[in-house]
Design an enzyme around this catalytic site. Structure first.
Site, mmCIF file in Angstrom:
data_model
loop_
_atom_site.group_PDB
_atom_site.id
_atom_site.type_symbol
_atom_site.label_atom_id
_atom_site.label_comp_id
_atom_site.label_asym_id
_atom_site.label_seq_id
_atom_site.Cartn_x
_atom_site.Cartn_y
_atom_site.Cartn_z
ATOM 1 N N GLY A 19 -59.009 -10.666 98.733
ATOM 2 C CA GLY A 19 -58.254 -9.538 98.228
ATOM 3 C C GLY A 19 -57.954 -9.676 96.748
ATOM 4 N N PHE A 20 -57.400 -8.643 96.184
ATOM 5 C CA PHE A 20 -57.121 -8.559 94.751
ATOM 6 C C PHE A 20 -56.242 -9.710 94.271
ATOM 7 C CE2 PHE A 20 -54.335 -5.975 91.627
ATOM 8 C CZ PHE A 20 -54.969 -6.521 90.527
ATOM 9 N N ILE A 21 -55.050 -9.820 94.828
ATOM 10 C CA ILE A 21 -54.097 -10.834 94.364
ATOM 11 C C ILE A 21 -54.498 -12.218 94.834
ATOM 12 C CG2 ILE A 21 -51.684 -11.600 94.491
ATOM 13 C CD1 ILE A 21 -50.952 -8.585 94.780
ATOM 14 N N TYR A 161 -45.374 1.008 106.136
ATOM 15 C CA TYR A 161 -45.809 -0.152 105.342
ATOM 16 C C TYR A 161 -44.589 -0.930 104.853
ATOM 17 C CZ TYR A 161 -47.198 -2.715 101.148
ATOM 18 O OH TYR A 161 -47.367 -3.683 100.188
ATOM 19 N N LYS A 165 -43.061 -4.775 105.984
ATOM 20 C CA LYS A 165 -42.784 -5.841 105.018
ATOM 21 C C LYS A 165 -41.332 -6.306 105.118
ATOM 22 C CE LYS A 165 -46.665 -6.679 102.901
ATOM 23 N NZ LYS A 165 -47.249 -8.034 102.919
#
Length: 345
Positions: A19-21, A161, A165
């Protein structure tokens, strides 16, 4: 438990490395000489080829290895973590995207809640020195007092979402309390930069402007975000790895402004640029960098969205001595350079 700050073998298990991070964090850890094992489900939420390319880059480093698997596959996750025997776990993998959660909420329960539970169980069983898990600025929901601080209540999430979290934050606190497992939750604020996700605003805007397609601008552009450059974000995570929370002996031991729990080695930390940027200013910077104007499709506020986010990152600085500071114009320039090179546009 071992300390990652010691000279002992430093091994970090990272979920979401395709993934991105996760890609950027793994790259930073590898450059610092740590061993990294990645775990990623390679879901098709966006172009899997981009995820595969990120892993290909990481696999050029001898200190990196990875397995493809879903967080919900507890047996595979357990075997993988047990075999690597990490000192720390950084849990970044999740079903991302505020807007997609309106269409497919079950994916968020499966990945973000069930998957995170599986990660916490593995961390508890192995007794890792530090478990760090990604949350989001979206948990602040309908809160209006800004900048957002970690010690304020966050009970008004506006999307599934954000709710998942916040649920993982509560789950994490209970595990920290019950098992004395040091857990840090970090709340990300609008992360952007090279190798970014195609569903993120910067990626979509640049791609559309270059192809002469209109861009959707919600709330007519009267929105504000605390844009955080990805290299700054992962530097903060790297520093937080070496600052595991310690259960305080009494409430008086907790410094003012510290989100440290009075009953657990558990802390929440904002990671943001501490700079509220108007969306229209962000778009104008993209237009300037590309040398062409956007075709603007002005729309009302989208369901579940918030008009503004803004981080108070004082606690991050107190814990690490570090504060993200990349100007959004510089970050946009670096992203555009990567985008043009990667997609040959």
């Amino acid at each position: 438990m071992t300390s990652l700050g010691s000279k002992a073998s430093r091994r970090v298990f990272v979920t979401g490395t395709a993934g991105f991070i996760g890609f950027h964090l793994a790259h930073l850890l590898l450059e610092e000489g740590l061993e990294v094992f990645g775990y990623d489900g390679m879901t098709d939420y966006y172009d899997v080829r981009l995820k595969q390319r990120r892993h290909q880059v990481l696999l050029q480093h001898p200190g990196f290895a990875c397995v493809e698997g879903q967080l919900e596959d507890q047996a595979l996750l357990d075997r993988t973590i047990d075999a690597f025997a990490p000192d720390a776990i950084v849990h970044l993998a999740a079903q991302a995207g505020v807007r997609f959660s309106l269409e497919n909420p079950r994916a968020y329960i499966d990945s973000n809640v069930v998957g995170t539970f599986n990660v916490m169980e593995a961390a508890r069983r192995l007794g890792v020195a530090h478990l760090l898990m990604a949350s989001t600025s979206s948990v602040y929901g309908a809160n209006e007092d800004m900048p957002f601080v970690e010690t304020e209540k966050a009970d008004t999430q506006l999307t599934i979402y954000a709710a998942t979290k916040k649920a993982t934050e509560s789950m994490g606190h209970s595990y920290a309390h019950l098992w004395n497992l040091p857990i840090t939750m970090f709340r990300f604020f609008t992360v952007y930069g090279p190798w970014g996700r195609p569903d993120l605003a910067l990626f979509k805007f640049v791609d559309a402007i270059l192809d002469d397609r209109p861009i959707d601008i919600y709330n007519h552009g009267e929105m504000y975000r605390d844009f955080t450059y990805v290299a700054d974000l992962v530097r903060a995570i790297r520093l937080l790895i070496d600052v595991p929370p310690v259960r305080p002996a009494c409430t008086a031991d907790i410094a003012p402004g510290d989100s440290l729990s009075p009953v657990a080695p558990f802390r929440v930390v904002n990671i943001g640029n501490s700079d509220k940027v108007r969306l229209l200013d962000f778009i104008e910077a993209i237009e300037w960098e590309l040398g062409k104007p956007a075709i603007r499709n002005l729309l009302p506020m989208q369901m579940g969205d918030v008009p503004a986010t803004w981080a108070d990152a004082t606690l991050l600085y107190r814990l690490t001595g570090y504060a993200p500071r990349t100007d959004f114009r510089d970050g946009i320039s670096r992203f555009v350079a990567w985008f043009r090179d990667y997609y040959q546009k």
